[in-house]
Design a protein around this motif. Structure first.
Motif, mmCIF file in Angstrom:
data_model
loop_
_atom_site.group_PDB
_atom_site.id
_atom_site.type_symbol
_atom_site.label_atom_id
_atom_site.label_comp_id
_atom_site.label_asym_id
_atom_site.label_seq_id
_atom_site.Cartn_x
_atom_site.Cartn_y
_atom_site.Cartn_z
ATOM 1 N N LYS A 1 -30.812 -43.132 -44.221
ATOM 2 C CA LYS A 1 -31.579 -43.010 -45.462
ATOM 3 C C LYS A 1 -32.920 -43.732 -45.402
ATOM 4 N N VAL A 2 -33.314 -44.173 -44.228
ATOM 5 C CA VAL A 2 -34.602 -44.845 -44.066
ATOM 6 C C VAL A 2 -35.727 -43.811 -44.151
ATOM 7 N N THR A 3 -36.738 -44.095 -44.966
ATOM 8 C CA THR A 3 -37.839 -43.145 -45.173
ATOM 9 C C THR A 3 -39.193 -43.683 -44.726
ATOM 10 N N PHE A 4 -39.327 -45.011 -44.575
ATOM 11 C CA PHE A 4 -40.630 -45.609 -44.290
ATOM 12 C C PHE A 4 -40.967 -45.662 -42.803
ATOM 13 N N PHE A 5 -39.957 -45.700 -41.937
ATOM 14 C CA PHE A 5 -40.206 -45.953 -40.518
ATOM 15 C C PHE A 5 -39.428 -44.997 -39.631
ATOM 16 N N GLN A 6 -39.853 -44.939 -38.377
ATOM 17 C CA GLN A 6 -39.173 -44.150 -37.362
ATOM 18 C C GLN A 6 -39.239 -44.910 -36.036
ATOM 19 N N PRO A 7 -38.405 -44.544 -35.075
ATOM 20 C CA PRO A 7 -38.401 -45.270 -33.797
ATOM 21 C C PRO A 7 -39.788 -45.369 -33.171
ATOM 22 N N ASP A 8 -40.041 -46.512 -32.541
ATOM 23 C CA ASP A 8 -41.291 -46.859 -31.850
ATOM 24 C C ASP A 8 -42.392 -47.351 -32.788
ATOM 25 N N ASP A 9 -42.149 -47.377 -34.107
ATOM 26 C CA ASP A 9 -43.126 -47.976 -35.011
ATOM 27 C C ASP A 9 -43.165 -49.488 -34.789
ATOM 28 N N GLU A 10 -44.354 -50.066 -34.899
ATOM 29 C CA GLU A 10 -44.494 -51.516 -34.823
ATOM 30 C C GLU A 10 -44.506 -52.070 -36.247
ATOM 31 N N VAL A 11 -43.642 -53.054 -36.498
ATOM 32 C CA VAL A 11 -43.447 -53.543 -37.859
ATOM 33 C C VAL A 11 -43.492 -55.073 -37.885
ATOM 34 N N VAL A 12 -43.659 -55.605 -39.102
ATOM 35 C CA VAL A 12 -43.657 -57.047 -39.322
ATOM 36 C C VAL A 12 -43.042 -57.305 -40.693
ATOM 37 N N GLY A 13 -42.364 -58.436 -40.819
ATOM 38 C CA GLY A 13 -41.741 -58.754 -42.097
ATOM 39 C C GLY A 13 -41.077 -60.117 -42.077
ATOM 40 N N ILE A 14 -40.496 -60.480 -43.222
ATOM 41 C CA ILE A 14 -39.801 -61.757 -43.360
ATOM 42 C C ILE A 14 -38.341 -61.467 -43.690
ATOM 43 N N LEU A 15 -37.444 -62.025 -42.896
ATOM 44 C CA LEU A 15 -36.019 -61.806 -43.121
ATOM 45 C C LEU A 15 -35.600 -62.415 -44.458
ATOM 46 N N PRO A 16 -34.730 -61.731 -45.213
ATOM 47 C CA PRO A 16 -34.278 -62.275 -46.504
ATOM 48 C C PRO A 16 -33.483 -63.561 -46.317
ATOM 49 N N ALA B 1 -35.742 -63.888 -53.073
ATOM 50 C CA ALA B 1 -34.543 -64.264 -53.809
ATOM 51 C C ALA B 1 -34.193 -63.239 -54.880
ATOM 52 N N SER B 2 -35.127 -62.364 -55.200
ATOM 53 C CA SER B 2 -34.894 -61.345 -56.222
ATOM 54 C C SER B 2 -35.605 -60.061 -55.821
ATOM 55 N N SER B 3 -34.981 -58.941 -56.121
ATOM 56 C CA SER B 3 -35.573 -57.643 -55.776
ATOM 57 C C SER B 3 -36.370 -57.041 -56.933
ATOM 58 N N SER B 4 -36.539 -57.798 -58.022
ATOM 59 C CA SER B 4 -37.201 -57.239 -59.207
ATOM 60 C C SER B 4 -38.675 -56.936 -58.965
ATOM 61 N N GLN B 5 -39.299 -57.629 -57.993
ATOM 62 C CA GLN B 5 -40.714 -57.420 -57.699
ATOM 63 C C GLN B 5 -40.909 -56.888 -56.274
ATOM 64 N N GLN B 6 -39.939 -56.115 -55.789
ATOM 65 C CA GLN B 6 -39.960 -55.687 -54.395
ATOM 66 C C GLN B 6 -41.193 -54.851 -54.053
ATOM 67 N N GLY B 7 -41.548 -53.926 -54.932
ATOM 68 C CA GLY B 7 -42.715 -53.086 -54.674
ATOM 69 C C GLY B 7 -43.991 -53.898 -54.600
ATOM 70 N N ARG B 8 -44.126 -54.860 -55.487
ATOM 71 C CA ARG B 8 -45.302 -55.721 -55.490
ATOM 72 C C ARG B 8 -45.346 -56.574 -54.224
ATOM 73 N N TYR B 9 -44.179 -57.060 -53.821
ATOM 74 C CA TYR B 9 -44.078 -57.879 -52.607
ATOM 75 C C TYR B 9 -44.533 -57.095 -51.377
ATOM 76 N N LEU B 10 -44.075 -55.859 -51.239
ATOM 77 C CA LEU B 10 -44.475 -55.036 -50.106
ATOM 78 C C LEU B 10 -45.974 -54.727 -50.133
ATOM 79 N N HIS B 11 -46.508 -54.530 -51.324
ATOM 80 C CA HIS B 11 -47.944 -54.292 -51.456
ATOM 81 C C HIS B 11 -48.729 -55.504 -50.957
ATOM 82 N N ILE B 12 -48.246 -56.707 -51.286
ATOM 83 C CA ILE B 12 -48.916 -57.929 -50.843
ATOM 84 C C ILE B 12 -48.866 -58.045 -49.324
ATOM 85 N N LEU B 13 -47.683 -57.829 -48.730
ATOM 86 C CA LEU B 13 -47.568 -57.908 -47.274
ATOM 87 C C LEU B 13 -48.500 -56.912 -46.595
ATOM 88 N N LYS B 14 -48.535 -55.696 -47.110
ATOM 89 C CA LYS B 14 -49.398 -54.671 -46.520
ATOM 90 C C LYS B 14 -50.865 -55.072 -46.620
#
Length: 348
Positions: free
Chosen positions: A74-89, A292-305
Motif C-alpha cells: 500500500k506504499v504510494t510515495f516511493f519505489q525501489p531504488d529511490d533515495e530517501v531520508v527521515g527520522i525514525l519514530p 509523538a503524535s500523528s495529528s500534524q503528520q502532513g505538516r511534518y512531512l512538508h517541513i522535512l521536504k
C-alpha cells in the motif's frame, strides 16, 4: 545484522551492539531501506519514560538516509531504488546503524540527488529544530529582529541561515574567539555577533544598543541558567555558559516571543510580571513532538521536504559533522551522550 542500542544499568547508560532481525512480512505501508548514513544524537531517557516508551534496550541512530529496497503493497510515495531520508519514530524497534531497516513511508521524504547521505542525515534534526522554532512557534516574518544564542552550533547556524533567507535581522552570541571569527564571516551576514565568553553581562547592553533600546522580537535559546550560581559554576568549569533567564526576558521587545529548549524552566513572579508588562510569550521547543503524535503528520512531512530542498539549493549550509566508521559508533556515542560533542554521523 547488528544495531547500536542503549542499555540502562541503574543510573548508567551502556552503548552496545547486538544482533537484530527484520520481520518476515513487510508492513503494508512500510518501506525497507538500505541505510547509507545515520546521525548519533543524545538519547533522552526521561522523555521516553514520560511517553511510556521506556525500555531496557533503546535503539540509537534515528536520523537516517538510504536507498529503498522494497515497498509494502500500500506504499504510494516511493519505489525501489529511490533515495530517501527521515527520522525514525520514537517507538521504532530498529537502530539506524543496522544495514537494513523498515520504516513507515509517512516518516520519509525523497533525498535530492546533489546531497550526500552523510550531510543530510547529520543536518536533518537541526533543520527541523530551526524550522519549528522560527515558523511553528515564533511565526517569523520579514523585518523582525531575532537573537539566536550560540550561533556557531549546528542548530544555531541553521536558525541564522533560515532567518536571513526570510529577511529577518539576526543577532547572535559567540562563546570563543574561534566562534566569533566564524560568525563574523558568515554570508549572508548577521547584524551583530556578541561575544559572551568574557562575561554574560555584555549581552544586554549590546542588544539594546543594536535595537535602539527596543529589544528583539524573537529569542531562540539552547538552554538557560535559572540561577546566578549556575553561571558562576559554568565559568569555573570552562563550559558553555547559558544566559540567565532574566537577561532573555529583558532583551525581549514588546510583544516578543521566547523559544526555549530548557524543559525545566521556572519563572519567578517578577519574571512573569515583566513578561506580562511586555505582553510577551514563551514556548518550549520539543522536536520529538512531531514524532509523538500523528495529528500534524502532513505538516511534518512538508517541513522535512522544505528542509532538504533548501539544503539542496544552498540556502541551508550546515557545518560538516564528524564522520565516524560504524565500528567506532559505541565509543563516539558515549561522547555525544556526555555532551563532549553535540553530534556525529556514521557512514555505513
Amino acid at each position: 545484522m547488528k544495531g547500536l542500542f542503549c542499555r540502562i544499568q541503574g543510573r548508567e547508560l551502556k552503548f552496545v551492539t547486538h544482533e537484530t532481525s527484520l520481520p518476515e512480512v513487510l508492513g503494508s505501508h512500510d518501506v525497507r531501506i538500505q541505510v547509507k548514513a545515520c546521525a548519533l544524537s543524545p538519547v533522552d531517557t526521561r522523555l521516553l519514560q514520560d511517553l511510556g516508551l521506556h525500555s531496557n534496550s533503546i535503539p540509537l541512530g534515528r536520523e537516517v538516509a538510504g536507498i529503498v529496497q522494497r515497498v509494502g503493497p500500500k506504499v504510494t510515495f516511493f519505489q525501489p531504488d529511490d533515495e530517501v531520508v527521515g527520522i525514525l519514530p520514537l517507538d521504532s524497534i530498529f537502530s539506524g546503524l543496522s544495514d537494513v531497516i523498515d520504516i513507515n513511508e509517512q516518516y520519509l521524504v525523497e533525498k535530492p540527488e546533489k546531497l550526500s547521505h552523510t550531510s543530510v542525515a547529520a543536518a536533518l534534526e537541526d533543520g527541523l529544530g530551526a524550522y519549528t522554532a522560527l515558523h511553528t512557534h515564533a511565526r517569523v516574518a520579514a523585518g523582525q529582529t531575532l537573537l539566536v544564542m550560540d550561533g556557531a552550533s549546528s542548530f544555531g547556524l541553521m536558525c541564522i541561515q533560515l532567518a536571513c533567507y526570510y529577511g529577518v535581522k539576526v543577532l547572535t552570541t559567540s562563546h570563543s574567539q574561534e566562534q566569533h571569527a566564524f560568525l563574523e564571516k558568515l554570508r549572508p551576514s548577521v547584524v551583530r555577533v556578541i561575544p559572551v565568553y568574557k562575561k554574560q553581562s555584555d549581552l544586554l547592553p549590546a542588544v539594546m544598543e543594536e535595537t535602539g533600546g527596543l529589544g528583539v522580537d524573537i529569542v531562540v535559546d539552547q538552554g538557560v541558567s535559572l540561577h546566578e550560581k549556575e553561571q558562576e559554576e559554568g565559568r569555573e568549569d570552562e563550559v558553555t555558559v547559558h544566559p540567565h533567564k532574566h537577561d532573555i526576558i529583558t532583551v525581549l521587545a514588546v510583544g516578543g516571543h521566547w523559544v526555549t529548549s530548557h524543559q525545566d524552566l521556572q519563572l519567578d513572579p517578577p519574571d512573569s510580571r515583566l513578561m506580562f508588562l511586555k505582553s510577551a510569550s514563551v514556548s518550549f521547543l520539543n522536536l520529538q513532538v512531531w514524532l509523538a503524535s500523528s495529528s500534524q503528520q502532513g505538516r511534518y512531512l512538508h517541513i522535512l521536504k522544505d528542509i532538504v530542498e533548501k539544503m539542496s539549493a544552498g540556502i541551508l549550509r550546515p557545518q560538516p559533522e564528524e564522520v565516524v566508521p560504524r565500528q567506532d559508533a559505541a565509543t563516539v556515542m558515549e561522547d555525544v551522550q556526555l555532551q563532549h560533542k553535540k553530534k556525529a554521523v556514521v557512514e555505513m
